[in-house]
Design a protein around this motif. Structure first.
Motif: not given
Length: 379
Positions: A172, A259, A261, A311-312, A315
């Motif tokens: 991440a 951002y 993952v 990323m949501c 997060m």
């Protein structure tokens, strides 16, 4: 954006149901701090003849501590000499904030230092990562030459893997692509890893075990929760990962940063996988992301790559607020009730291929992000 006292007030509300304003929290912390200082000064007057260098060190440290630190007497703000100094005052050695799963960590299973896998931040130039690609067995070529694979499934018992699927790498991160016309080539790309796993190696130690019943309350209990999934099985597909996340980013413009993952799986079976990621707070699901990935046949095995999955918003905001907390022990206090449950299934058969429970703490190491992997069992 929440300040320290407002976060504490929210925590009190969640834990006790009582409402406290941030001013009330601040006032109470100051009252407790003054009370503790008076107690310490009284002890000093009674034990002047027994004062040591450690005692003086403790007083010097406390003079630079905030009210919240004095109240909590957390060892994150004090070294060993300070702790010894407080012990001589008759106040006892301060208890350091332990990891986010101390309450359910079995005695003797805390990760020894040599088993923690540090991940140092690489230097990125342009878009190249500079990392060697896995061989057909998912091991870097240099490792494959020096350490021939043992007989049988090499990954089982040493990595997040079963005979059907292996998590080869997981990360991440946030990165920032600058305007190449305004900067030099070496400055056009910045990347920071929050957490990282892999690539797997045959030399990895055999995984230790943790009783899954001790973490049930950290994850959803309703349909599709950790307990139901484990009872359904297969039970060799369940793992716990403790992350020490690296929040010390040198990327200044975090608002424009991306951002994401990235994860990679490998299998000997040709199948379509579904990856469900649930973010949980106080054991309740907050948000879920479901992704489907198709296999690519490479070097005799099927590879699944979920690259740069965004990323949501939840997060991203959570990371921003966490980083702005003034003390590391406050970050760890918040992370104590923050977990992630990731379930990988066969889309056609709905069989659970891997189930990974993630817990977190903030890294205090110069090596950056670290992790430790455990098998989940029911003894």
């Amino acid at each position: 954006m929440y300040g320290r006292n407002e976060l504490i007030a929210r925590y009190i509300k969640l834990r006790t149901g009582k409402t406290r304003t941030r001013k009330q929290v601040s006032s109470h912390i100051q009252v407790l701090a003054r009370r503790k200082m008076r107690e310490i000064q009284a002890k000093l007057k009674q034990n002047q003849d027994q004062q040591t260098k450690d005692t003086h060190k403790a007083l010097q440290t406390m003079s630079s501590m905030s009210s919240a630190q004095i109240v909590s007497a957390t060892a994150t703000a004090m070294n060993k000499a300070t702790a010894a100094g407080l012990a001589t005052l008759g106040l006892g050695t301060p208890v350091p904030y332990t990891n986010a799963v101390t309450a359910f960590w079995p005695t003797g299973l805390q990760p020894p230092p040599q088993d923690v896998k540090p991940f140092s931040q690489p230097v990125y130039v342009g878009s190249g990562g500079g990392k060697s690609h896995p061989t057909g067995n998912g091991v870097p070529e240099s490792a494959a030459i020096s350490a021939p694979p043992p007989p049988g499934p090499a990954w089982e018992g040493r990595a997040i893997a079963t005979h059907k699927l292996c998590l080869v790498e997981f990360s991440a991160f946030m990165d920032l692509q600058q305007d190449p016309e305004s900067l030099s080539a070496s400055d056009t790309y910045q990347k920071h890893m929050f957490v990282h796993i892999g690539p797997v190696s045959y030399s990895d130690p055999v995984l230790e075990s943790v009783d899954i019943r001790q973490i049930y309350d950290k994850f959803p209990e309703k349909k599709g929760g950790l307990k139901e999934l484990y009872d359904k099985g297969p039970q060799n597909a369940f793992f716990l990962v403790k992350f020490w996340a690296d929040l010390n980013s040198n990327i200044q413009d975090e608002v424009r940063a991306f951002y994401a993952v990235t994860s990679q799986y490998e299998s000997t079976d040709n199948m379509t996988i579904t990856c469900s990621t649930k973010v949980c707070s106080f054991g309740k699901q907050v948000v879920e992301k479901v992704e489907t990935e198709y296999p690519r046949f490479e070097n005799g095995r099927f590879v699944y790559r979920i690259q740069r999955s965004p990323m949501c918003e939840y997060m991203i905001n959570f990371i921003h607020k966490l980083k702005h907390l003034p003390e590391k022990y406050m970050m760890n206090s918040v992370l104590e009730n923050f977990t992630i449950l990731q379930v990988v299934t066969n889309r056609e058969t709905q069989e659970t291929l891997l189930c990974i429970a993630y817990v977190f703490e903030v890294s205090s190491s110069d090596h950056g992000a670290q992790h430790h992997i455990y098998k989940l069992v029911k003894d």
